[in-house]
Write an enzyme that holds these catalytic residues in place. Structure first.
Site, PDB file in Angstrom:
ATOM      1  N   ASN A   9      37.418  -7.560   7.093  1.00 56.81           N
ATOM      2  CA  ASN A   9      37.046  -8.354   8.405  1.00 56.81           C
ATOM      3  C   ASN A   9      35.676  -7.796   8.996  1.00 56.81           C
ATOM      4  OD1 ASN A   9      36.558  -9.681  10.649  1.00 56.81           O
ATOM      5  ND2 ASN A   9      38.626  -9.172  11.841  1.00 56.81           N
ATOM      6  N   TRP A  10      34.430  -8.162   8.996  1.00 56.01           N
ATOM      7  CA  TRP A  10      33.246  -7.519   9.460  1.00 56.01           C
ATOM      8  C   TRP A  10      33.276  -7.698  10.707  1.00 56.01           C
ATOM      9  CZ3 TRP A  10      29.492  -8.808   4.937  1.00 56.01           C
ATOM     10  CH2 TRP A  10      29.657  -8.097   3.649  1.00 56.01           C
ATOM     11  N   LYS A  11      34.026  -8.658  11.132  1.00 55.85           N
ATOM     12  CA  LYS A  11      33.934  -8.802  13.120  1.00 55.85           C
ATOM     13  C   LYS A  11      32.255  -9.162  13.224  1.00 55.85           C
ATOM     14  CE  LYS A  11      37.894  -5.819  13.895  1.00 55.85           C
ATOM     15  NZ  LYS A  11      38.606  -4.927  14.485  1.00 55.85           N
ATOM     16  N   HIS A  95      43.360 -14.391  15.169  1.00 54.78           N
ATOM     17  CA  HIS A  95      43.162 -12.795  15.359  1.00 54.78           C
ATOM     18  C   HIS A  95      43.316 -12.325  16.586  1.00 54.78           C
ATOM     19  CE1 HIS A  95      40.918  -8.828  15.291  1.00 54.78           C
ATOM     20  NE2 HIS A  95      41.206  -8.680  13.842  1.00 54.78           N
ATOM     21  N   GLU A  97      42.051 -10.315  18.778  1.00 54.85           N
ATOM     22  CA  GLU A  97      40.796 -10.268  19.424  1.00 54.85           C
ATOM     23  C   GLU A  97      40.331 -11.565  19.948  1.00 54.85           C
ATOM     24  OE1 GLU A  97      38.406  -8.300  16.981  1.00 54.85           O
ATOM     25  OE2 GLU A  97      39.513  -6.448  17.132  1.00 54.85           O
ATOM     26  N   GLU A 167      49.414  -7.646  12.092  1.00 56.82           N
ATOM     27  CA  GLU A 167      48.541  -6.894  12.598  1.00 56.82           C
ATOM     28  C   GLU A 167      48.808  -6.517  14.101  1.00 56.82           C
ATOM     29  OE1 GLU A 167      44.240  -6.896  10.763  1.00 56.82           O
ATOM     30  OE2 GLU A 167      44.255  -8.344  12.488  1.00 56.82           O
ATOM     31  N   GLY A 173      41.541  -1.028  15.132  1.00 51.03           N
ATOM     32  CA  GLY A 173      40.463  -0.094  15.762  1.00 51.03           C
ATOM     33  C   GLY A 173      40.922   1.055  16.698  1.00 51.03           C
ATOM     34  N   SER A 212      44.180  -0.315  11.322  1.00 54.62           N
ATOM     35  CA  SER A 212      43.458   1.061  10.805  1.00 54.62           C
ATOM     36  C   SER A 212      43.672   1.482   9.336  1.00 54.62           C
ATOM     37  CB  SER A 212      43.777   2.281  11.806  1.00 54.62           C
ATOM     38  OG  SER A 212      43.505   2.006  13.007  1.00 54.62           O
ATOM     39  N   GLY A 233      39.610  -3.875   8.952  1.00 53.67           N
ATOM     40  CA  GLY A 233      38.463  -4.058   9.830  1.00 53.67           C
ATOM     41  C   GLY A 233      37.393  -2.940   9.480  1.00 53.67           C
ATOM     42  N   GLY A 234      37.322  -1.771  10.400  1.00 49.80           N
ATOM     43  CA  GLY A 234      36.443  -0.676  10.215  1.00 49.80           C
ATOM     44  C   GLY A 234      36.149  -0.291   9.022  1.00 49.80           C
TER      45      GLY A 234
END
Ligand code: PEP
Length: 251
Positions: A9-11, A95, A97, A167, A173, A212, A233-234
């Site tokens: 997930n490149w957000k 998600h 967010e 998640e 994150g 993470s 993600g990151g």
């Protein structure tokens, strides 16, 4: 048999230049046979990524879709049919967010799930508890309710072509990761809830862990019986790190 899936997930990251570098880096990765790989760039970069990864074993998905499946008067939104036309095969829905910062309700998430499926996209339904909910020992109740919203509205058959991503919000994150045992407990509960309606559907659904995930912890997490890969993600913004996570899913 369920094949693992590792999804990046490149957000809201990337420029045309950095996305080109990421495509280049991903193209160089040795991806293990039997592991499905997908990336979810921002809408702006979907066309670039679909073109750049053409012929590679990497599917492209979107991070969200409109509640309406067809194009129309919904300024700023992107319809699932447009995502499908652009070359996407998956879409994230719910998600944390989007639920917690952008206000997506359970009803919105269900409509997005249905819109995605009606256009032939595989929805990746994200569920998970906040730290406060975990500390209040409400994890299974919260996740169970998020899942039940979709099952009750769309029926268990909707999960024959869907992915679930657990998640925990407190692990996204933050560098904090659920232990393999903590994650497995929730994954097993998700599968048991689905099995309560249809054992065959439950046995086939991929349940990803997100929060993470990195190369250093992926193998341990993916080794648990109900963890079928990860939503990353990151660490997915680094092609070598993401490649290593994909390889961990193949072991
Ligand atoms: C995510 O946003 O889906 C996620 C899991 O992020 P991270 O891996 O950075 O925790």
């Amino acid at each position: 048999m369920r094949h693992p899936l590792v999804a990046g997930n490149w957000k809201m990251h990337g420029t045309r230049a950095s996305v080109a570098e990421l495509i280049e880096g991903l193209s160089r990765q040795a991806l293990p046979a039997g592991v499905e790989v997908a990336v979810f760039p921002s809408c702006l970069h979907i066309a670039q990524v679909v073109r750049g990864l053409d012929g590679k074993r990497v599917a492209v998905g979107a991070q969200d879709c409109a509640v309406e499946s067809a194009p129309g008067a919904l300024t700023g939104e992107v319809a699932a049919s447009q995502l499908q036309d652009a070359g996407c095969s998956l879409v994230l829905v719910g998600h944390s967010e989007r639920r917690l910062i952008l206000g997506d309700s359970d009803a919105d998430v269900t409509r997005k799930f249905a819109a995605a499926q009606s256009c032939g996209l595989t929805p990746v339904l994200c569920v998970g508890e906040t730290l406060e909910q975990r500390e209040a020992e409400q994890t299974l109740e919260v996740v169970g309710r998020q899942l039940a919203e979709v099952i009750d509205a769309l029926g268990i058959d909707a999960f024959a072509k869907a992915v679930v991503a657990y998640e925990p919000v407190w692990a996204i994150g933050t560098g904090l990761t659920a232990s393999p045992e903590q994650a497995q407990q929730v994954h097993a509960a998700i599968r048991a809830q689905l099995a309560g309606q249809d054992a065959q559907v439950a046995a086939g659904v991929k349940i990803l862990y997100g929060g993470s995930v990195k190369a250093a912890n992926a193998a341990e997490l993916f080794g648990m019986p109900d963890i079928d890969g990860g939503l990353v993600g990151g660490a997915s913004l680094n092609a070598d790190e993401f490649g290593a996570i994909c390889r961990a899913a193949g072991n």
